[in-house]
Design an enzyme around this catalytic site. Structure first.
Site, PDB file in Angstrom:
ATOM      1  N   GLU A  11      22.775  50.992   4.551  1.00  0.00           N
ATOM      2  CA  GLU A  11      21.742  50.308   4.615  1.00  0.00           C
ATOM      3  C   GLU A  11      22.063  48.835   5.383  1.00  0.00           C
ATOM      4  O   GLU A  11      22.276  47.762   4.776  1.00  0.00           O
ATOM      5  CB  GLU A  11      21.107  49.768   3.361  1.00  0.00           C
ATOM      6  CG  GLU A  11      19.811  48.954   3.362  1.00  0.00           C
ATOM      7  CD  GLU A  11      19.399  48.201   2.097  1.00  0.00           C
ATOM      8  OE1 GLU A  11      19.308  49.002   0.919  1.00  0.00           O
ATOM      9  OE2 GLU A  11      19.311  47.139   1.839  1.00  0.00           O
ATOM     10  N   HIS A  13      21.731  46.047   8.499  1.00  0.00           N
ATOM     11  CA  HIS A  13      20.670  45.674   9.215  1.00  0.00           C
ATOM     12  C   HIS A  13      21.042  44.873  10.579  1.00  0.00           C
ATOM     13  O   HIS A  13      22.224  44.408  10.642  1.00  0.00           O
ATOM     14  CB  HIS A  13      19.996  44.751   8.376  1.00  0.00           C
ATOM     15  CG  HIS A  13      19.345  45.462   7.199  1.00  0.00           C
ATOM     16  ND1 HIS A  13      18.635  46.601   7.214  1.00  0.00           N
ATOM     17  CD2 HIS A  13      19.768  44.887   5.968  1.00  0.00           C
ATOM     18  CE1 HIS A  13      18.347  46.711   5.936  1.00  0.00           C
ATOM     19  NE2 HIS A  13      18.951  45.834   5.153  1.00  0.00           N
ATOM     20  N   HIS A 159      12.835  50.228   1.852  1.00  0.00           N
ATOM     21  CA  HIS A 159      13.669  48.951   1.699  1.00  0.00           C
ATOM     22  C   HIS A 159      12.569  47.692   1.169  1.00  0.00           C
ATOM     23  O   HIS A 159      11.358  47.846   1.460  1.00  0.00           O
ATOM     24  CB  HIS A 159      14.046  48.786   3.025  1.00  0.00           C
ATOM     25  CG  HIS A 159      15.048  47.458   3.341  1.00  0.00           C
ATOM     26  ND1 HIS A 159      14.520  46.139   3.135  1.00  0.00           N
ATOM     27  CD2 HIS A 159      16.302  47.507   3.060  1.00  0.00           C
ATOM     28  CE1 HIS A 159      15.494  45.356   3.148  1.00  0.00           C
ATOM     29  NE2 HIS A 159      16.795  45.985   2.932  1.00  0.00           N
ATOM     30  N   ASP A 282      24.459  46.302   2.667  1.00  0.00           N
ATOM     31  CA  ASP A 282      23.377  45.490   3.150  1.00  0.00           C
ATOM     32  C   ASP A 282      23.708  44.173   4.041  1.00  0.00           C
ATOM     33  O   ASP A 282      23.465  43.272   3.920  1.00  0.00           O
ATOM     34  CB  ASP A 282      22.801  44.865   1.667  1.00  0.00           C
ATOM     35  CG  ASP A 282      21.157  44.533   1.910  1.00  0.00           C
ATOM     36  OD1 ASP A 282      20.770  44.585   3.081  1.00  0.00           O
ATOM     37  OD2 ASP A 282      20.577  43.955   0.843  1.00  0.00           O
TER      38      ASP A 282
HETATM   39 MN    MN Z   1      18.616  45.338   2.957  1.00  0.00          MN
END
Ligand code: MN
Length: 320
Positions: A11, A13, A159, A282
């Site tokens: 995950e 970004h 998400h 993340d």
């Molecule tokens: Mn995230």
């Protein structure tokens, strides 16, 4: 000295330059250090992956992606954003893979874009941020997306996003000025995304699409801890059939994004088994090194650690 394990992070970004221009208000990330890293899918990102020992990032657009746009704008932006993401993956195919940004405000177009990105661009599924213009994704209007995900055999990543304005008003407003993170990682994200997970099970979408796979970040947004109690409560309502806990454990996968806690992980392992838990950081909302350092001291056997760091991701996302 043991060789470094291969590490896939799920995950992670970035910002697409065009989609970014449409993000405003509470959804806009303004911290310069984070924005710099969201904008970079090259040298800086690769260096920080190398420093922390992360071999492959599965890239996804940062919250809120395309979920808070009108249908026309979302559809117009999706193809270009995913094509640009594809170029970034192609520049470093051994370091990046991708989840699509899909225009959920137009569910049929979202299903088509999911299919295009998976079959033509090699994407691994899609990541959806929170509510779509005020609607949870279990709403029947969105079911064409689930049908297509099952047909393509790819997972959908649920998400978090900034909570619904009515929820902010009633639940959080008086603490937001002092604690803005209350809307996000500290609590608001968790409540909204866990609610999305519960609603998906209640909706019957897994009866309609028994091959459907859902991923939740942040160690399942608290749901693994509550499985027994949710299951008990819903059993009282007596609809029979497969219980909440069994449905959840059959269809959901969870990642460690932004949640590096031994006790929390052990709870998830006891409820769901290691085969459904995947490593994630993340990035860049969370730095890489605390994530990979945490995995070095996990009280797991070598086989389970391998599953967490890469084996489960390879199987779920069909990464060779
Ligand atoms: Mn995230």
């Amino acid at each position: 000295m043991a060789t470094k394990p291969y590490i896939i992070a799920l995950e992670e970004h970035y910002f697409d330059p065009e989609v970014k221009r449409h993000i405003t208000g509470l959804d806009m990330t303004t911290a310069p250090r984070i924005v710099e890293r969201l904008d970079d899918v090259g040298e800086l990102r690769l260096r920080e992956m190398d420093e922390a020992g992360i071999d492959l990032q599965v890239l996804s657009h940062a919250n809120p992606g395309l979920q808070k746009l009108d249908a026309e704008s979302a559809v117009a932006l999706a193809r270009g954003a995913n094509d640009r993401l594809h170029e970034r993956v192609r520049a470093h195919p051994d370091r990046f893979a991708a989840f699509a940004a899909i225009p959920t405000p137009d569910p049929k177009a979202a299903a088509d874009e999911l299919e295009r990105t998976v079959t033509k661009l090699g994407f691994k599924g899609a990541l959806v941020n929170g509510l779509t213009n005020g609607l949870f994704l279990d709403d029947k209007r969105f079911w064409p997306i689930f049908e297509r995900a099952q047909a393509l055999d790819v997972p959908l990543y649920m998400h978090p996003s900034t909570p619904h304005p009515a929820v902010i008003e009633v639940y959080y407003k008086d603490y937001v000025a002092q604690y803005p993170s209350l809307l996000r990682a500290a609590w608001g994200f968790t409540v909204e995304t866990a609610t999305q997970g519960v609603r998906l099970v209640l909706s019957g979408v897994f009866d309609a699409y028994p091959g459907l796979k859902i991923i939740l970040g942040h160690l399942g947004e608290g749901l693994p801890f509550y499985l027994w109690r949710i299951n008990m409560g819903l059993a009282r309502d007596g609809k029979g059939g497969k219980g909440f806990r069994d449905t959840f454990c059959e269809h959901f996968f969870i990642t460690t994004s932004g949640f590096f806690s031994d006790p929390a992980l052990l709870c998830c392992m006891m409820e769901m088994g290691i085969d459904r838990i995947l490593f994630s950081v993340d990035y860049p909302f969370v730095d890489n090194p605390p994530g990979t350092k945490w995995t070095e001291t996990l009280p797991l056997c070598a086989e389970d650690k391998e599953k967490l760091l890469n084996g489960n991701a390879k199987r779920l996302l069909k990464i060779a």
